[in-house]
Each structure stands twice: as C-alpha cells, then as structure tokens.
Scaffold this active site. Structure first.
Site, short mmCIF file in Angstrom:
data_model
loop_
_atom_site.label_atom_id
_atom_site.label_comp_id
_atom_site.label_asym_id
_atom_site.label_seq_id
_atom_site.Cartn_x
_atom_site.Cartn_y
_atom_site.Cartn_z
N GLU A 161 2.57 9.04 -7.67
CA GLU A 161 2.15 8.00 -8.62
C GLU A 161 0.80 8.31 -9.27
O GLU A 161 -0.06 7.44 -9.40
CB GLU A 161 2.10 6.63 -7.93
CG GLU A 161 3.47 6.11 -7.58
CD GLU A 161 3.48 4.63 -7.20
OE1 GLU A 161 4.53 4.01 -7.41
OE2 GLU A 161 2.47 4.11 -6.71
N GLU A 235 11.61 5.33 -5.76
CA GLU A 235 11.31 4.23 -4.85
C GLU A 235 12.00 2.98 -5.38
O GLU A 235 11.52 2.36 -6.33
CB GLU A 235 9.81 3.99 -4.73
CG GLU A 235 9.06 5.12 -4.05
CD GLU A 235 7.57 4.82 -3.85
OE1 GLU A 235 7.15 3.66 -4.11
OE2 GLU A 235 6.83 5.74 -3.47
#
Length: 603
Positions: A161, A235
C-alpha cells in the site's frame, strides 16, 4: 524438459503453467498462529475451497536487534511455506519490508528509530542499508521455494500500500530491484486501496486493489489503469480490526457473500484478508493515528471466516458453499473442530510490587534529560522496543506537572510510589500537592503499540520523547528502568520474595497463581474486576488486558500449556481481583457493523 511456466498476467486472466487460473486466496499469518496449529488452519483454508495462502513477513520479529536474525520455531517461514505446498496450496508472499498488518510499526524494527534523521519507507540511506542487510538474509530462504524451483510461491508482493504513503518516487523501484537482484523471479504484484492506486504502482509490476464494498468503483478504477490485465482484489476485507475502548467490529456474512459472488461472477481473483486473523501475542499490536491515537487489541479475530481460535463461523460455511460452485473438483471435508475448555477459576496466591521487581530489570540508566525507549542503552544498544519504561526523578516543590504531550503513550504518575494520576494524549496535566521535602516522582510509561499505517510512522518513538515540566520548569536528573517484560525478566521474578495475597498489595504489581492441567486444551483467560495490564503464561507474554474492552478474554492456546502446573502471572496497573477465570469462547462487549461506519483507515 521445458521450465515450468509460473503465474502470468499477460491477458485479462491469469495463467499458471499455461492454463487459465483464478487466485482464490486467504491470509493467515504464521506469526499470529501457534506453530502446532499451522497445519489445522491451512487445512481449513483449503477445505473452504481456496487454492492460495498469502502471508506477510514481519521484519521486527525476524531481526529484533540489528544483525540478529530469527528464523526458527514459531518464525520458521520456510517450514510454513513448505507445509502449504505439501497441502496443495499455492503461496503469495508479502515480504514488505513494511507490512502494515495492525502490527507494531507496520512490521518495521523499532531500532530504526534510533536514527534521528530516519525516513522510513524512502530511499534514505539509513533505511535502505538496513533493508538490504535484512533482505540478504531473508530472500535466499525464499528463492528455493519459488514455483520455478518446484516450490509453492507463485507471486511476491512489492512493499505494501505504498500509494497511501508515497513519500519518495524512487523507493518502490528500489524495493523491486532488491527482490529481483536477489533471485525473486515469480510474478511481482503491488497492493493498494482505491486512492493509492494512482501512485502505488511501479513499472512492470501488476497492480491489485484492496476493498470491502463495490460501491466506490475501485475495481473499475483498477481496470481502467491496467487494461487487458487480470483483475485481483488482494485484500478483500472479511471484517475489521478492533481498538481499545470502542465496539468490536463485525461484517455481516450475507453481505460479504453477495459481494464475493459478484466479484467471482466477473471473473476477478480474490484474497480474503483475513481468512483467519489469529492473535497479536505479547506487545506486538499496532495502533491507528489519523488525528487521534488508538491502540489495537491483542485479539486479531477480525470477524474472519475462522475465529481467533480457529473455529468455523457462518461466514466460513456460506463461503465454502459459494466457492464449491466455482471449483472444478470436489473440495475436501473440513477438519474436526478442536476442543476447548473452561478451566475452573484460579485463585491468585502471591504478588510482588513493581517497585520490588526493579532489581530484576536489566537496565538502569541515568541522564539529565528523559531518554525515549528506542535510545536507551539496552538490548545490546538496540534500545527498548516494547513494554514499559519507568522514569524517576526527585522533586522539591509542587504545582502543575505538564507532559507537554511528550508521553508516548500512557503514563501512571506516582509521588513516593502513590498514584496521583494518569497522563496520555488527552490528559497532559496532573496537579502535585505542595511540599518542600524531597519526594520521588515516578512515571511508568507504556508503549501501547506503534502506529502501523499513515503519515505518523516516522514519529513512533515511545516513552518520554521530550521534557516534562513542573510549574513550567523542565525536570532533570532522571533514572530510567527498562521494563520490556521479556521471558527472562518474568523468570528472574520467580526468585524474588513474593508476598501472600492476604496483605493489601501495592500497585502496580505482578500477581501469581498456578493452573493445574491434566490435558492441555485451548481456553480463553478472563479477568473480570481487574483493570489493565499484561498476562504471562509459563513466562510467555499472552497479551494485554484492559477493562475498557471490547476484548473481554485472551486466547490461550493449548500448546502454551503443559500437563501439571502452569504458572499464570498477571501484571496489573491499578486493581486486581482474587481470581483468574476461563471461558470456552471469546467474549466481547458491544459490537458495531463495520458497514455503518465510514473508515478512512486501511490495512
């Protein structure tokens, strides 16, 4: 023989060994599950209809001190990956170095913070040289387990991320090259939330997206960014994490299943984060700080398809039923549920006060000014990573004690060992009564967990991080005790003189009792009418307890127990009860539907 052709992303769908392939993955972190249960949890993942295991790799556990590497027992990453392969699962590895994961400092070791100029997750030389040393030890353990070498690893994630941090445009190229140059040759991926997609990518690396709902156009955004590439939700958040003092988060199973069905119908690959959350044992939980600091609980149940203790849920059964319709072959039967037991309540028999325990602390350090945890000359000069630090100085007057917001994260304040208040982010002043006689001021400062996500990463030094003042005059001449409460400290405590609980304890204190077990079995440890502290079982740190909830019980795995006597030690800051209780199931206070809250934090 021609070389095996690994996972490829050359068109709108993945191929593996040349054949179309859909990733159906689940995240289970080996460092959050007792090794004795790795096989059980992975079999349950496979029996749900999944074909891929994903896991992070926590740098701060594998290199707890600079140049000291741990890859055995509970941290035997290679054994975990090999086990997945033996069970017929593929593996996507997410080696960081930053992992987020609701884990202290997002998995980065706290000794990095000794460098006053440190810029985490950038191409700053102090950071990259540490990453290079770590990767020199980590990556050679991974390369033989890649698909091309007959292993189960089909993809490796580059950082984590980074689009949500994005402080250095050269950094992601550095991490990519750090992997490639050490022999990583499987498909490389990045993973970002919707907002991070625009600056989280790196040339030649497949982008994936993280989400929970489809209402924000995240998948469409990814498809537009990467036309003619396979789509993957790296995710898919099956639930959410918890912070102390707020409700337990749940994500309703029917809602999750309908979203997953839509993703599957669109041909999208998916990884469930988490499939099984497990536990942030010890002091390893992270924290959120997007304006307000909020430490996370020891339980990482996550409202995932498998509970913290590995039980099946409605979510698991509905998901298994759904995935069976997308499987070309019958999926295996789920393993039997493990037994659990509510042991009889345990009477606490002895205690020793924190003040008497100081002779067991390894480090006593004196300085004019308070020194933050990471810079204390302990642990071979790697500083203190976790736990508590006691700061003491003599005072000769009273007035306003002002922390100047230099307490990280919470401090009990004592005058001559008598509690007079608590300092934290909200409360920064405590009144001290006037007296001209010499008195000892003590601050017991707890690191409640370093932030694991967001812009505050560089500022996660703990303890006292600057001056504290008494009537506007900075206090000086501090004595500091490192109380990181490692197993060695708990073991040394046993040789001290403990007092029978018949006498009124002086707080904070360690309380001791013995749990007699015939057959070690999983249980949950409960502390009704206690206040706040830490639980140790046979010298191992189970996690934190705090009456504010939402977590009301600590998962105690059977493998942590032994037949016969088991020593339970509870460190209690404020108020102990006479007994320790046990339960068969995890208990929470209030719950809240994650769907009803707008989350601006991401994993």
């Amino acid at each position: 023989m021609s070389a095996r052709q690994g996972l490829r992303a050359d068109s709108t769908h993945f191929t593996l060994d040349g054949a179309p392939f859909r990733i159906l993955g689940g995240s289970i972190h080996y460092f959050r599950v007792p090794r004795a249960y790795w096989r059980d949890r992975l079999l349950k993942l496979k029996a749900c209809g999944l074909n891929t295991l994903t896991t992070y790799v926590p740098w701060n556990l594998h290199e707890p001190e600079r140049g000291v590497y741990l890859f055995q027992e509970e941290l035997d990453l290679e054994a975990y990956i090999r086990l997945a392969g033996e069970l017929g699962l593929w593996v996507i590895l997410r080696p960081g170095p930053y992992i987020c994961a609701e884990w202290d400092l997002g998995g980065l070791p706290s000794w990095l913070l000794q460098d006053k100029k440190m810029k985490l997750r950038t191409s700053y030389s102090g950071f990259t040289s540490a990453v290079n040393s770590y990767f020199d030890k980590l990556i050679p353990r991974i390369t033989p387990l890649q698909y091309k070498n007959g292993g189960p690893i089909i993809a490796v994630q580059v950082e984590n991320e980074y689009g949500s941090y994005a402080k250095d445009e050269r950094y992601m190229s550095f991490i990519k090259e750090a992997l490639l140059s050490r022999g990583i040759s499987e498909l490389l991926l990045t993973s970002d939330n919707n907002d991070g997609l625009k600056c989280g990518g790196v040339d030649g690396v497949l982008q994936t997206v993280n989400l929970q709902k489809l209402t924000f156009g995240d998948v469409q955004h990814l498809a537009e960014l990467q036309p003619q590439k396979p789509l993957m939700v790296m995710e898919y958040w099956s639930g959410w994490f918890d912070v102390w003092g707020e409700p337990h988060h749940v994500f309703p199973a029917p809602e999750m299943i309908s979203i997953v069905r839509e993703l599957l119908d669109r041909g999208i690959s998916i990884n469930f984060y988490m499939f099984h959350g497990g536990t942030s044992f010890g002091f390893m939980n992270g924290a959120v700080d997007l304006g307000t600091y909020k430490p996370q609980t020891s339980s990482y149940d996550y409202d995932a398809p498998l509970t913290e203790s590995g039980d099946y849920t409605t979510k698991y059964h509905l998901l298994r039923s759904l995935l069976s319709t997308y499987s070309n072959e019958p999926i295996s039967e789920p393993p039997a549920v493990q037994s659990r037991r509510a042991y009889e309540p345990l009477a606490v028999t002895h205690y020793i006060s924190l003040w008497e325990s100081l002779q067991c602390a390894e480090t006593l350090f004196r300085a004019d000014d308070p020194v933050n945890m990471e810079c204390l000359p302990t642990n071979h000069n790697n500083g203190q990573s976790y736990g508590y630090t006691l700061y003491q100085t003599d005072i000769y007057s009273g007035g306003d004690l002002n922390s100047r917001n230099h307490v990280r994260d919470r401090a009990l304040v004592f005058i001559d060992r008598e509690l007079i208040g608590v300092l934290d982010y909200r409360t920064q002043k405590v009144k001290i009564s006037q007296s001209k006689s010499e008195r000892t001021l003590s601050l017991l400062v707890e690191n409640c967990g370093r932030v694991n996500y967001g812009p505050a990463l560089d500022n996660q030094q703990k303890g006292l991080v600057g001056d504290i003042t008494l009537d506007n005059v900075p206090l000086k001449k501090f004595t500091m005790h490192c109380l990181d409460m490692k197993t060695s400290f708990i073991n040394r405590l046993q040789s001290q003189k403990w007092t029978s609980v018949g006498t009124k304890p002086t707080y904070p204190a360690f309380f001791r009792g013995s749990l007699v077990v015939d057959q070690p079995t999983d249980t949950f440890l409960k502390l009704p009418n206690w206040s706040k502290g830490v639980v140790f079982v046979n010298g191992q740190n189970l996690g934190r307890h705090w009456s504010v909830g939402p977590q009301k019980a600590l998962y105690l795995p059977g493998p942590w127990l032994r037949s016969g006597d088991n020593e339970i030690v509870v460190f209690e800051e404020l108020k102990a009860a006479e007994t320790v209780h046990f339960a068969e199931n995890l208990e929470y206070g209030k719950t809240v539907d994650v769907s009803t809250q707008l989350f601006c934090t991401l994993i």
